[in-house]
Design a protein around this motif. Structure first.
Motif, PDB file in Angstrom:
ATOM      1  N   UNK A   1       0.830  -1.214   0.000  1.00  0.00           N
ATOM      2  CA  UNK A   1       0.000   0.000   0.000  1.00  0.00           C
ATOM      3  C   UNK A   1       0.859   1.256   0.000  1.00  0.00           C
ATOM      4  N   UNK A   2       1.936   1.252   0.779  1.00  0.00           N
ATOM      5  CA  UNK A   2       2.830   2.416   0.815  1.00  0.00           C
ATOM      6  C   UNK A   2       3.479   2.640  -0.546  1.00  0.00           C
TER       7      UNK A   2
ATOM      8  N   UNK B   1       5.167   6.108   4.984  1.00  0.00           N
ATOM      9  CA  UNK B   1       6.458   5.450   5.216  1.00  0.00           C
ATOM     10  C   UNK B   1       6.847   5.523   6.692  1.00  0.00           C
ATOM     11  N   UNK B   2       6.679   6.687   7.273  1.00  0.00           N
ATOM     12  CA  UNK B   2       7.063   6.865   8.676  1.00  0.00           C
ATOM     13  C   UNK B   2       6.231   5.973   9.601  1.00  0.00           C
ATOM     14  N   UNK B   3       4.937   5.876   9.339  1.00  0.00           N
ATOM     15  CA  UNK B   3       4.072   5.025  10.155  1.00  0.00           C
ATOM     16  C   UNK B   3       4.472   3.558  10.026  1.00  0.00           C
ATOM     17  N   UNK B   4       4.785   3.142   8.790  1.00  0.00           N
ATOM     18  CA  UNK B   4       5.195   1.751   8.565  1.00  0.00           C
ATOM     19  C   UNK B   4       6.494   1.449   9.306  1.00  0.00           C
ATOM     20  N   UNK B   5       7.469   2.344   9.191  1.00  0.00           N
ATOM     21  CA  UNK B   5       8.772   2.154   9.847  1.00  0.00           C
ATOM     22  C   UNK B   5       8.609   2.108  11.363  1.00  0.00           C
ATOM     23  N   UNK B   6       7.810   3.026  11.894  1.00  0.00           N
ATOM     24  CA  UNK B   6       7.594   3.073  13.341  1.00  0.00           C
ATOM     25  C   UNK B   6       6.952   1.781  13.838  1.00  0.00           C
TER      26      UNK B   6
ATOM     27  N   UNK C   1      14.453  -1.858   5.629  1.00  0.00           N
ATOM     28  CA  UNK C   1      15.596  -1.093   5.120  1.00  0.00           C
ATOM     29  C   UNK C   1      15.212  -0.303   3.867  1.00  0.00           C
ATOM     30  N   UNK C   2      14.472  -0.939   2.962  1.00  0.00           N
ATOM     31  CA  UNK C   2      14.030  -0.247   1.743  1.00  0.00           C
ATOM     32  C   UNK C   2      13.099   0.913   2.081  1.00  0.00           C
ATOM     33  N   UNK C   3      12.231   0.704   3.067  1.00  0.00           N
ATOM     34  CA  UNK C   3      11.310   1.769   3.474  1.00  0.00           C
ATOM     35  C   UNK C   3      12.075   2.962   4.022  1.00  0.00           C
ATOM     36  N   UNK C   4      13.106   2.695   4.816  1.00  0.00           N
ATOM     37  CA  UNK C   4      13.906   3.786   5.375  1.00  0.00           C
ATOM     38  C   UNK C   4      14.640   4.551   4.284  1.00  0.00           C
TER      39      UNK C   4
ATOM     40  N   UNK D   1      12.673  10.667   0.000  1.00  0.00           N
ATOM     41  CA  UNK D   1      11.450  11.468  -0.127  1.00  0.00           C
ATOM     42  C   UNK D   1      11.565  12.744   0.698  1.00  0.00           C
ATOM     43  N   UNK D   2      12.173  12.638   1.856  1.00  0.00           N
ATOM     44  CA  UNK D   2      12.409  13.822   2.686  1.00  0.00           C
ATOM     45  C   UNK D   2      13.234  14.854   1.933  1.00  0.00           C
TER      46      UNK D   2
END
Length: 404
Positions: free
Chosen positions: A345-346, A363-368, A383-386, A392-393
């Motif tokens: 979904x992300x 992304x931040x919600x998923x990582x958290x 790792x890919x999400x980070x 993106x930042x």
């Protein structure tokens, strides 16, 4: 003797030209009656091919459905802006083939010469709308209502309407754009402007009906959804939204009729069955209410999360982001703990949503959520999400810096 040779040469040249004209005429006749393959063979047999012949070959291939060959011949026919017809058709076919950057270039070149042609702006808008890019705000454009809502393709649609206030397709695209932004008064203004010159434009009427529906004006929504049905339109969406509008106005019998029509398109839709069960309760048809209630439970209880997830991945690979998002959401409704579906979904949102900050939050919600796991440091997906979050930042920071 010299005059004799010249005379013979002229005779031969005249015969060759006459033969060429004859072949071309035969090919034109074959094309006119839809015998495209034989027409193509005749055109190909010509020794000398100019831009007009290449244009005919392109059209024949396009009519036949061999679009790659059509593009090849259009490229040979569209040699410059003096070949405006060939370039116009070439640009439109590039859009059909999803070659949006190339189409953008073609219509930009045409606009540089033909600056008052509204359809060239509309076609370029179609191309621009599908090109991923960082949006740059044009603060000098006095036609805009809000700088944050400006997108390059919208400026082209607005230019098309400025040049031709009856341009139905440009008006329709603008209306849909403002509908997505929930700017309902602008949607209605554009829709009524279009309907002045084309009162039966079903695309415009559909957009107008949705505008009234989403802002909660049930009577107006009913009027325009009914108008769509009068004009022969019949889709699950139309019947469902009209049924819901009737429902809100307590017109239960009419609502039932529309939900039953919607059910014809999707007989296993648990939401439709559940809604019909409620409606039949309102009119005290308890047997029908029980029947649809049981069907709603039956279809809802099927374990479909994996099937939905598989479909979402299929659409993701096809880059059909709208359907990918639809089915990954359905998967998560069935099984909210499916980590792979959450990450999918992300990824889909990253490609589908225009709001970069909304994507960043996903992304931040998923990582958290998954950083607390004891296996987090070995988690490739994490790792890919980070990595994507950090990139993106930076993109958001750079984009905001350019706007300042």
């Amino acid at each position: 003797m010299h005059k004799l040779y010249l005379f013979i040469f002229l005779i031969l040249a005249s015969r060759a030209e006459a033969q060429s004209v004859s072949v071309s005429a035969v090919a034109d006749s074959l094309y006119a009656v839809g015998n495209y393959s034989e027409a193509i063979a005749e055109y190909e047999s010509l020794d000398k091919k100019d831009t007009s012949v290449y244009l005919k070959l392109a059209r024949a291939h396009q009519a036949k459905g061999t679009l790659d060959d059509a593009l090849n011949y259009y490229a040979q026919a569209a040699t410059g802006t003096n070949e405006v017809i060939a370039m116009n058709e070439y640009g439109k076919l590039l859009i059909t083939k999803r070659k949006f950057k190339e189409a953008d270039s073609v219509f930009t070149e045409l606009i540089n010469v033909y600056q008052t042609n509204p359809d060239f702006y509309y076609q370029r808008g179609r191309a621009k709308e599908n090109i991923p890019r960082n949006i740059k705000i044009d603060a000098t454009d006095s036609t805009t209502t809000s700088a944050k809502n400006i997108f390059p393709h919208v400026l082209d649609y607005r230019k098309a309407v400025a040049l031709d206030s009856t341009h139905q397709k440009a008006l329709g695209e603008l209306a849909v754009f403002h509908l997505r932004l929930k700017e309902y008064p602008m949607v209605e203004k554009l829709a009524f402007k279009a309907l002045e010159s084309y009162p039966t434009n079903v695309e415009i009427i559909g957009t107008l009906a949705q505008s009234y529906y989403y802002k909660g004006w049930n009577e107006e929504a009913i009027t325009w959804f009914e108008r769509l049905i009068e004009l022969g339109q019949s889709t699950q969406f139309i019947h469902e939204k009209l049924g819901n509008s009737y429902y809100k106005d307590r017109m239960y019998e009419k609502s039932i009729e529309q939900y039953l029509e919607a059910l014809d398109f999707s007989p296993e839709d648990e939401y439709l069955h559940a809604t019909l069960a409620k409606l039949y309760n309102h009119v005290e048809d308890l047997e029908a209410a029980e029947s649809h209630g049981l069907l709603a439970v039956f279809f809802k209880d099927q374990p479909l999360d994996e099937e939905y997830y598989t479909l979402s991945r299929t659409y993701e690979m096809k880059k059909d982001w709208k359907n990918a998002m639809k089915y990954v959401n359905l998967s998560l409704e069935e099984n909210p703990k499916n980590k792979n579906a959450e990450y999918t979904k992300v990824i889909v949102a990253d490609n589908y949503y225009e709001d970069r900050r909304a994507v960043l939050k996903l992304y931040e919600d998923f990582i958290k959520k998954y950083s607390e796991s004891e296996y987090a440091k070995y988690d490739r997906v994490l790792r890919l999400a980070r990595e994507r979050r950090d990139k993106l930042n930076r993109e958001i920071f750079m984009a905001e810096g350019e706007q300042e």
